[in-house]
Write a protein that holds these residues in place. Structure first.
Motif, PDB file in Angstrom:
ATOM      1  N   ARG A  62       0.820  -1.216   0.000  1.00 17.91           N
ATOM      2  CA  ARG A  62       0.000   0.000   0.000  1.00 17.91           C
ATOM      3  C   ARG A  62       0.857   1.272   0.000  1.00 17.91           C
ATOM      4  O   ARG A  62       0.663   2.162  -0.818  1.00 17.91           O
ATOM      5  CB  ARG A  62      -0.933  -0.004   1.199  1.00 17.91           C
ATOM      6  CG  ARG A  62      -1.623   1.331   1.484  1.00 17.91           C
ATOM      7  CD  ARG A  62      -2.635   1.684   0.463  1.00 17.91           C
ATOM      8  NE  ARG A  62      -3.819   0.907   0.763  1.00 17.91           N
ATOM      9  CZ  ARG A  62      -4.926   0.976   0.067  1.00 17.91           C
ATOM     10  NH1 ARG A  62      -4.993   1.772  -0.963  1.00 17.91           N
ATOM     11  NH2 ARG A  62      -5.952   0.249   0.372  1.00 17.91           N
ATOM     12  N   ALA A  63       1.793   1.368   0.918  1.00 14.30           N
ATOM     13  CA  ALA A  63       2.608   2.590   1.023  1.00 14.30           C
ATOM     14  C   ALA A  63       3.438   2.792  -0.240  1.00 14.30           C
ATOM     15  O   ALA A  63       3.565   3.916  -0.736  1.00 14.30           O
ATOM     16  CB  ALA A  63       3.506   2.522   2.251  1.00 14.30           C
ATOM     17  N   PHE A  64       3.997   1.696  -0.774  1.00 17.34           N
ATOM     18  CA  PHE A  64       4.786   1.786  -2.005  1.00 17.34           C
ATOM     19  C   PHE A  64       3.906   2.251  -3.165  1.00 17.34           C
ATOM     20  O   PHE A  64       4.279   3.152  -3.920  1.00 17.34           O
ATOM     21  CB  PHE A  64       5.432   0.435  -2.319  1.00 17.34           C
ATOM     22  CG  PHE A  64       6.211   0.439  -3.596  1.00 17.34           C
ATOM     23  CD1 PHE A  64       7.478   0.986  -3.649  1.00 17.34           C
ATOM     24  CD2 PHE A  64       5.683  -0.108  -4.754  1.00 17.34           C
ATOM     25  CE1 PHE A  64       8.202   1.001  -4.831  1.00 17.34           C
ATOM     26  CE2 PHE A  64       6.391  -0.100  -5.940  1.00 17.34           C
ATOM     27  CZ  PHE A  64       7.654   0.462  -5.982  1.00 17.34           C
ATOM     28  N   SER A  65       2.740   1.660  -3.310  1.00 19.46           N
ATOM     29  CA  SER A  65       1.832   2.025  -4.406  1.00 19.46           C
ATOM     30  C   SER A  65       1.372   3.473  -4.301  1.00 19.46           C
ATOM     31  O   SER A  65       1.297   4.183  -5.307  1.00 19.46           O
ATOM     32  CB  SER A  65       0.609   1.103  -4.418  1.00 19.46           C
ATOM     33  OG  SER A  65       0.997  -0.225  -4.604  1.00 19.46           O
ATOM     34  N   ASP A  66       1.067   3.904  -3.091  1.00 17.68           N
ATOM     35  CA  ASP A  66       0.642   5.297  -2.899  1.00 17.68           C
ATOM     36  C   ASP A  66       1.759   6.273  -3.273  1.00 17.68           C
ATOM     37  O   ASP A  66       1.516   7.297  -3.914  1.00 17.68           O
ATOM     38  CB  ASP A  66       0.206   5.540  -1.453  1.00 17.68           C
ATOM     39  CG  ASP A  66      -1.117   4.859  -1.121  1.00 17.68           C
ATOM     40  OD1 ASP A  66      -1.836   4.457  -2.059  1.00 17.68           O
ATOM     41  OD2 ASP A  66      -1.417   4.718   0.082  1.00 17.68           O
ATOM     42  N   ALA A  67       2.984   5.951  -2.877  1.00 18.01           N
ATOM     43  CA  ALA A  67       4.120   6.815  -3.209  1.00 18.01           C
ATOM     44  C   ALA A  67       4.345   6.856  -4.725  1.00 18.01           C
ATOM     45  O   ALA A  67       4.636   7.909  -5.297  1.00 18.01           O
ATOM     46  CB  ALA A  67       5.383   6.338  -2.501  1.00 18.01           C
ATOM     47  N   CYS A  68       4.176   5.717  -5.384  1.00 19.51           N
ATOM     48  CA  CYS A  68       4.336   5.667  -6.847  1.00 19.51           C
ATOM     49  C   CYS A  68       3.255   6.483  -7.541  1.00 19.51           C
ATOM     50  O   CYS A  68       3.543   7.218  -8.494  1.00 19.51           O
ATOM     51  CB  CYS A  68       4.281   4.217  -7.338  1.00 19.51           C
ATOM     52  SG  CYS A  68       5.694   3.231  -6.850  1.00 19.51           S
ATOM     53  N   ARG A  69       2.032   6.368  -7.083  1.00 23.64           N
ATOM     54  CA  ARG A  69       0.934   7.138  -7.688  1.00 23.64           C
ATOM     55  C   ARG A  69       1.182   8.625  -7.543  1.00 23.64           C
ATOM     56  O   ARG A  69       1.002   9.402  -8.467  1.00 23.64           O
ATOM     57  CB  ARG A  69      -0.399   6.767  -7.051  1.00 23.64           C
ATOM     58  CG  ARG A  69      -1.562   7.501  -7.720  1.00 23.64           C
ATOM     59  CD  ARG A  69      -2.944   7.205  -7.133  1.00 23.64           C
ATOM     60  NE  ARG A  69      -3.214   5.826  -6.842  1.00 23.64           N
ATOM     61  CZ  ARG A  69      -3.233   5.309  -5.617  1.00 23.64           C
ATOM     62  NH1 ARG A  69      -2.994   6.053  -4.561  1.00 23.64           N
ATOM     63  NH2 ARG A  69      -3.515   4.044  -5.417  1.00 23.64           N
ATOM     64  N   ASP A 105       4.076  10.093  -7.225  1.00 27.29           N
ATOM     65  CA  ASP A 105       5.188  10.448  -8.101  1.00 27.29           C
ATOM     66  C   ASP A 105       4.738  10.584  -9.558  1.00 27.29           C
ATOM     67  O   ASP A 105       5.157  11.506 -10.246  1.00 27.29           O
ATOM     68  CB  ASP A 105       6.285   9.384  -8.001  1.00 27.29           C
ATOM     69  CG  ASP A 105       7.459   9.677  -8.930  1.00 27.29           C
ATOM     70  OD1 ASP A 105       8.025  10.788  -8.795  1.00 27.29           O
ATOM     71  OD2 ASP A 105       7.787   8.815  -9.756  1.00 27.29           O
ATOM     72  N   LEU A 106       3.869   9.704 -10.000  1.00 31.16           N
ATOM     73  CA  LEU A 106       3.437   9.742 -11.399  1.00 31.16           C
ATOM     74  C   LEU A 106       2.416  10.843 -11.676  1.00 31.16           C
ATOM     75  O   LEU A 106       2.252  11.261 -12.811  1.00 31.16           O
ATOM     76  CB  LEU A 106       2.873   8.377 -11.811  1.00 31.16           C
ATOM     77  CG  LEU A 106       3.885   7.240 -11.852  1.00 31.16           C
ATOM     78  CD1 LEU A 106       3.189   5.910 -12.092  1.00 31.16           C
ATOM     79  CD2 LEU A 106       4.952   7.495 -12.906  1.00 31.16           C
ATOM     80  N   ASN A 107       1.725  11.311 -10.639  1.00 29.28           N
ATOM     81  CA  ASN A 107       0.729  12.373 -10.826  1.00 29.28           C
ATOM     82  C   ASN A 107       1.317  13.770 -10.755  1.00 29.28           C
ATOM     83  O   ASN A 107       0.608  14.738 -10.946  1.00 29.28           O
ATOM     84  CB  ASN A 107      -0.390  12.226  -9.793  1.00 29.28           C
ATOM     85  CG  ASN A 107      -1.302  11.105 -10.124  1.00 29.28           C
ATOM     86  OD1 ASN A 107      -1.443  10.701 -11.280  1.00 29.28           O
ATOM     87  ND2 ASN A 107      -1.954  10.554  -9.119  1.00 29.28           N
ATOM     88  N   VAL A 108       2.583  13.885 -10.437  1.00 23.03           N
ATOM     89  CA  VAL A 108       3.206  15.210 -10.313  1.00 23.03           C
ATOM     90  C   VAL A 108       3.364  15.863 -11.636  1.00 23.03           C
ATOM     91  O   VAL A 108       3.306  15.437 -12.679  1.00 23.03           O
ATOM     92  CB  VAL A 108       4.573  15.091  -9.615  1.00 23.03           C
ATOM     93  CG1 VAL A 108       5.320  16.391  -9.676  1.00 23.03           C
ATOM     94  CG2 VAL A 108       4.357  14.680  -8.181  1.00 23.03           C
TER      95      VAL A 108
END
Length: 142
Positions: free
Chosen positions: A130-137, A139-142
């Motif tokens: 969960r934490a990894f996926s949230d951080a990736c999302r 990063d990609l939405n920036v």
């Protein structure tokens, strides 16, 4: 100076200014397009890398639930993906990936689960990524 010379110099100056403006506009447009393309490619590369890490971590997580840690080579791909993340991802994402790896090793150290027994089917770390996926999302939405 003769009026003919003034007219000729003015015409040449106007042509030169027009040519320089056209050149500058073309250069700026191509520079902007190339930069946008590089940014898009970098984002696609990170997105693919994040997906690969999630796939590999999921495989190891399910293996850890029902097997002992008998073969360290199982971690080679996940470790390599973490190294690639260090090249292309932010420090926050790398730390989340390292945390996922640490949790998987901890799960390997626990007793194996017997999924035929309903009492042992309860898994505490179902949301391991969960934490990894949230951080990736993020990063990609920036």
């Amino acid at each position: 100076m003769d009026n003919a010379y003034v007219s000729a110099v003015a015409a040449l100056a106007g042509s030169a200014i027009g040519a320089i403006a056209t050149f500058a506009t073309t250069w700026l447009t191509q520079h902007g397009q190339a930069r946008a393309q590089r940014v898009g490619q970098a984002m696609a590369r990170r997105e693919h890398l994040y997906g690969e890490f999630i796939d590999e971590a999921s495989k190891l997580f399910t293996d850890a639930l029902s097997h002992e840690f008998d073969d360290p080579s199982k971690f080679i791909r996940l470790y390599a993906l973490t190294g690639k993340l260090r090249l292309f991802a932010s420090a926050d994402i790398v730390s989340k990936a390292e945390e996922v790896m640490r949790l998987i090793v901890e799960i390997y150290d626990r007793p194996n689960l017997d999924f035929r027994n309903p009492d042992s089917r309860r898994v505490d770390e179902v949301d391991l990524l969960r934490a990894f996926s949230d951080a990736c999302r993020e990063d990609l939405n920036v």
